[in-house]
Design a protein around this motif. Structure first.
Motif, PDB file in Angstrom:
ATOM      1  N   GLN A   1      22.320  15.787  41.127  1.00  0.00           N
ATOM      2  CA  GLN A   1      22.551  15.100  39.857  1.00  0.00           C
ATOM      3  C   GLN A   1      22.140  15.949  38.655  1.00  0.00           C
ATOM      4  O   GLN A   1      22.077  15.450  37.533  1.00  0.00           O
ATOM      5  N   LYS A   2      21.853  17.228  38.930  1.00  0.00           N
ATOM      6  CA  LYS A   2      21.552  18.203  37.869  1.00  0.00           C
ATOM      7  C   LYS A   2      20.388  17.761  36.978  1.00  0.00           C
ATOM      8  O   LYS A   2      20.431  17.910  35.746  1.00  0.00           O
TER       9      LYS A   2
ATOM     10  N   SER B   1      24.189   7.715  32.735  1.00  0.00           N
ATOM     11  CA  SER B   1      24.408   6.469  33.469  1.00  0.00           C
ATOM     12  C   SER B   1      24.845   6.729  34.906  1.00  0.00           C
ATOM     13  O   SER B   1      24.355   6.091  35.844  1.00  0.00           O
ATOM     14  N   SER B   2      25.782   7.666  35.079  1.00  0.00           N
ATOM     15  CA  SER B   2      26.287   7.936  36.428  1.00  0.00           C
ATOM     16  C   SER B   2      25.198   8.527  37.311  1.00  0.00           C
ATOM     17  O   SER B   2      25.048   8.145  38.478  1.00  0.00           O
ATOM     18  N   ALA B   3      24.396   9.461  36.769  1.00  0.00           N
ATOM     19  CA  ALA B   3      23.315  10.064  37.556  1.00  0.00           C
ATOM     20  C   ALA B   3      22.237   9.036  37.868  1.00  0.00           C
ATOM     21  O   ALA B   3      21.683   9.010  38.974  1.00  0.00           O
ATOM     22  N   ALA B   4      21.928   8.164  36.905  1.00  0.00           N
ATOM     23  CA  ALA B   4      20.919   7.124  37.127  1.00  0.00           C
ATOM     24  C   ALA B   4      21.351   6.191  38.250  1.00  0.00           C
ATOM     25  O   ALA B   4      20.546   5.807  39.108  1.00  0.00           O
ATOM     26  N   ALA B   5      22.633   5.813  38.255  1.00  0.00           N
ATOM     27  CA  ALA B   5      23.143   4.936  39.308  1.00  0.00           C
ATOM     28  C   ALA B   5      23.053   5.612  40.673  1.00  0.00           C
ATOM     29  O   ALA B   5      22.647   4.999  41.664  1.00  0.00           O
TER      30      ALA B   5
ATOM     31  N   LEU C   1      21.029   8.111  41.609  1.00  0.00           N
ATOM     32  CA  LEU C   1      19.637   8.326  42.005  1.00  0.00           C
ATOM     33  C   LEU C   1      18.973   7.033  42.464  1.00  0.00           C
ATOM     34  O   LEU C   1      18.180   7.033  43.413  1.00  0.00           O
ATOM     35  N   ALA C   2      19.275   5.923  41.794  1.00  0.00           N
ATOM     36  CA  ALA C   2      18.603   4.651  42.092  1.00  0.00           C
ATOM     37  C   ALA C   2      19.305   3.845  43.175  1.00  0.00           C
ATOM     38  O   ALA C   2      18.854   2.756  43.513  1.00  0.00           O
ATOM     39  N   SER C   3      20.367   4.377  43.743  1.00  0.00           N
ATOM     40  CA  SER C   3      21.149   3.600  44.706  1.00  0.00           C
ATOM     41  C   SER C   3      20.553   3.593  46.105  1.00  0.00           C
ATOM     42  O   SER C   3      21.033   2.884  46.980  1.00  0.00           O
ATOM     43  N   ARG C   4      19.497   4.365  46.337  1.00  0.00           N
ATOM     44  CA  ARG C   4      18.929   4.464  47.681  1.00  0.00           C
ATOM     45  C   ARG C   4      17.419   4.621  47.616  1.00  0.00           C
ATOM     46  O   ARG C   4      16.844   4.795  46.542  1.00  0.00           O
TER      47      ARG C   4
END
Length: 324
Positions: free
Chosen positions: A194-195, A170-174, A176-179
Motif C-alpha cells: 500500500q506504499k 481511502s483505498s489503502a486504508a480499506a 490495510l484494515a480489511s484483515r
C-alpha cells in the motif's frame, strides 16, 4: 424510516471512488468457516460503508441488499453503527430502508422505523454510492466490487478512521484494515504493497489497533541507557546442548529477552536487567499467557570473561556471547 439512517444519508458530501478500491480479498477464511461476504465500498474519515455481497437480489429494475454504516463517534441518536435492508428503484432513482437497526457505543442494538415510502436518492450520499454500485449488476452472480472484509467490522472501521486521519488514502486504508495480522512479515508486506512510507509504519500499526497481534508488531527502537552500556554486558548470549537451545539478550536500553526450548517445553520472558560488577540481576516483566512462565527465583547470573554463567536450580549453564 423516520430516524437513524435518514440522517446518515446526509453525513458526507464527497463520494470515494469505489472502483478504485477494487474487488480484492484480504485473505482466506479458515477451512470450513462460514463467513459473511461483507465488502467495504466507502472509507472516509467520517463514515465507512459496507455491503453484504451475498444479500443482493436483482428483481427487474429493483435491487435489494443489506448495508452497514459505521461512524467514528455516536451521532445525534447516540448510534455508532447502522444496518439496514435497502431497496433501490434504479429506473426512478428512488430508495427505501427496511429492517434497520442502530448500534449504540455500548453495543446495545435498537430497532428503527421502516421507510413508509420510496424517496428520491440524493447525490453524493451513502445511498447514492449503493445505487451506483448495485444498479449495473444484472444477476446475483455479478461481483459487487469493493474490498472484502475479513476483520471484525467495528474494529476495521475504527482503524480506517484513524488511518485516514494520518493521511493514508481511502483505498489503502480499506485494504490495510480489511484483515487481521499475526505475522510480522505479512504485515510489513501489506504496508509496502500500500506504499506506506517507512517513517509512518509505526503510526499506521498503532492506528490498526487490535487488528495487529502483539507478535506481529516490530520491536520498539532501543534507547541506550548509560549504566547498561557502561557495564559492558550488553549483547546476545546463547546456550546450546543436545535437544536444548536457549538465548539471553541484554539490550542497551536495560531490557532483556530470554528464551529456552527443550523437547515440548518452551519458555520466554522479557523484563529489565541491571549489573553490579559481574553480578547481573534479571527482573521479569509481564509474560504473555500463551508462553511458558519463567520463575527467576533463585537464579544467579554473573559474567565470566565475555560470557555469562546462569545458575538455575543449582545447575550452571554457560551462555556464550555472540560475536558480531
Amino acid at each position: 424510516m423516520t430516524n437513524g439512517l435518514c440522517s446518515v444519508r446526509r453525513v458526507i458530501g464527497v463520494i470515494a471512488v469505489c472502483s478504485a478500491l477494487g474487488a480484492t480479498a484480504a485473505g482466506k477464511a479458515a477451512a470450513g468457516e462460514k463467513r459473511k461476504d461483507e465488502r467495504i465500498l466507502l472509507a472516509l474519515s467520517d463514515i465507512v460503508l459496507t455491503i453484504d455481497a451475498d444479500s443482493i437480489q436483482v428483481v427487474g429494475q429493483t435491487r435489494r441488499l443489506r448495508s452497514h454504516t459505521y461512524l467514528p463517534i455516536p451521532d445525534e441518536n447516540g448510534n455508532i453503527a447502522y444496518a439496514a435492508n435497502l431497496e433501490v428503484d434504479c429506473a426512478r432513482k428512488l430508495s427505501r430502508y427496511t429492517g434497520a437497526t442502530g448500534t449504540k457505543a455500548d453495543g446495545k442494538i435498537e430497532r428503527l422505523d421502516d421507510d413508509a415510502e420510496f424517496t428520491p436518492i440524493v447525490v453524493d450520499t451513502p445511498v447514492s454510492v449503493l445505487r451506483n454500485q448495485t444498479c449495473p449488476i444484472q444477476s446475483a452472480k455479478w461481483d459487487v466490487g469493493g474490498v472484502t472484509l475479513l476483520a471484525p467490522p467495528q474494529a476495521a472501521a475504527r482503524a480506517i478512521f484513524a488511518l485516514v486521519q494520518l493521511g493514508i488514502s481511502s483505498s489503502a486504508a480499506a485494504e490495510l484494515a480489511s484483515r487481521t495480522y499475526d505475522y510480522a512479515p505479512s504485515l510489513l508486506m501489506r504496508l509496502n504493497e500500500q506504499k506506506v512510507p517507512k517513517a509512518k509504519h509505526r503510526q499506521v500499526i498503532e492506528a490498526l489497533g487490535v487488528l495487529v497481534e502483539e507478535e506481529a508488531k516490530p520491536p520498539l527502537p532501543i534507547v541506550p541507557q548509560a549504566a547498561a552500556v557502561r557495564s559492558g554486558k550488553v549483547g546476545e548470549y546463547t546456550h546450546a546442548e543436545m535437544e536444548l537451545a536457549a538465548g539471553l539478550w541484554l539490550k542497551a536500553d536495560a531490557t532483556f529477552e530470554y528464551f529456552l526450548t527443550v523437547g515440548s517445553l518452551d519458555e520466554a520472558a522479557r523484563g529489565t536487567w541491571s549489573a553490579d560488577g559481574d553480578q547481573i540481576t534479571l527482573k521479569p516483566g509481564k509474560i504473555p499467557a500463551k508462553q511458558g512462565e519463567v520463575d527467576f527465583t533463585g537464579w544467579r547470573v554473573f559474567a565470566k570473561g565475555s560470557d555469562l554463567t546462569v545458575i538455575r536450580e543449582g545447575q550452571p549453564m554457560l551462555f556464550e556471547r555472540r560475536k558480531n
